[in-house]
Design an enzyme around this catalytic site. Sequence first.
Site, PDB file in Angstrom:
ATOM      1  N   SER A 295       0.537  -1.201  -0.122  1.00 19.79           N
ATOM      2  CA  SER A 295      -0.023  -0.354   0.579  1.00 19.79           C
ATOM      3  C   SER A 295       0.397   1.688   0.179  1.00 19.79           C
ATOM      4  O   SER A 295       0.802   2.137  -0.116  1.00 19.79           O
ATOM      5  CB  SER A 295      -1.116  -0.115   1.498  1.00 19.79           C
ATOM      6  OG  SER A 295      -1.416  -1.215   1.045  1.00 19.79           O
TER       7      SER A 295
ATOM      8  N   HIS B 147       0.206   3.754   4.576  1.00 22.99           N
ATOM      9  CA  HIS B 147      -0.935   4.490   3.713  1.00 22.99           C
ATOM     10  C   HIS B 147      -0.276   5.571   3.396  1.00 22.99           C
ATOM     11  O   HIS B 147      -0.244   6.431   2.354  1.00 22.99           O
ATOM     12  CB  HIS B 147      -2.059   4.195   3.911  1.00 22.99           C
ATOM     13  CG  HIS B 147      -2.839   2.712   3.670  1.00 22.99           C
ATOM     14  ND1 HIS B 147      -2.087   2.210   4.433  1.00 22.99           N
ATOM     15  CD2 HIS B 147      -3.637   1.406   2.763  1.00 22.99           C
ATOM     16  CE1 HIS B 147      -3.224   0.506   4.375  1.00 22.99           C
ATOM     17  NE2 HIS B 147      -3.274   0.534   3.004  1.00 22.99           N
TER      18      HIS B 147
END
Length: 294
Positions: free
Chosen positions: A177, A240
């Site tokens: 991610s 993230h």
Amino acid sequence: MDNDIEEQDTFPVQRDEGGENRAERSRRGLRVEKFQKKVSRCMLPVELQETYLERANCCPPPIFIILISLAELAVFIYYAVWKPQKQWITLGTGIWESPLTYKPEQREEAWRFVSYMFVHAGVEHIMGNLLMQLLLGIPLELVHKGFEVGMVYMAGVLAGSLASSIFDPLSALVGASGGVYALMGGYFMNAVVNFREMFPILGVFRILVIVLIVGTDVGFALYRRFIVHETAMKVSFVAHIGGGIAGMTIGYVFFTNYNKKLLKDPRFWMCIVGYIAFFLFAVIFNIFLSPAPA
């Protein structure tokens, strides 16, 4: 005389195979040109689209994002098939015992700060990452080539793990991610800064799609982390954010410098200096200040 004419008419007619091949190549070339026009509209301001189309080609192909996706898929299949798992939806102890997974108590094994991107927690996890990085990474690599896209992707992966080790130091980390969010962050900043120079409807659509994807994904990660109290090992969501910030800085500089000399752009050096400073701080924090057990 009539017999001679009839005999000549019975001869087989030879087709111009060379002409057919040229026509097929021409049709293929038109399809490629149409595809390249769509890519340029999505990735570049209007004044740079013509420059891209003049020099556009598929050599080299978008090899980085394809190879990294195949590697991540291969590692997932290995842990899903050859390692003992109850099911494919959520992988169990296999990934937590993997030498690739980032675990705070094993952070002295420095490769884990990068190798965690190859390990995914389940089908939903890897399919989401692969879908996003292929849909976004291939067009970006067609325009900016593999070196730029690879640098942004890896900068996001490393920034994600370093940020997680600082702001969420007791949590493990798996998945690509960080790299995916770096690509989205760079693309998002490019869309915002060049909004007036691109097609307005397309610009609004791109920004809204990225905001919707990021909001949904981060919201779901926060829900799983703080509302659904799972007994399994906690997985950090900070990667993230770290990857997205790396993309909005380094990725933005790379993706807005098409047809320009990157080393002459002061924004590039500002981002490099900032990234190095963050890296050094993270190293010092992990060695001397981290609350995670060694």
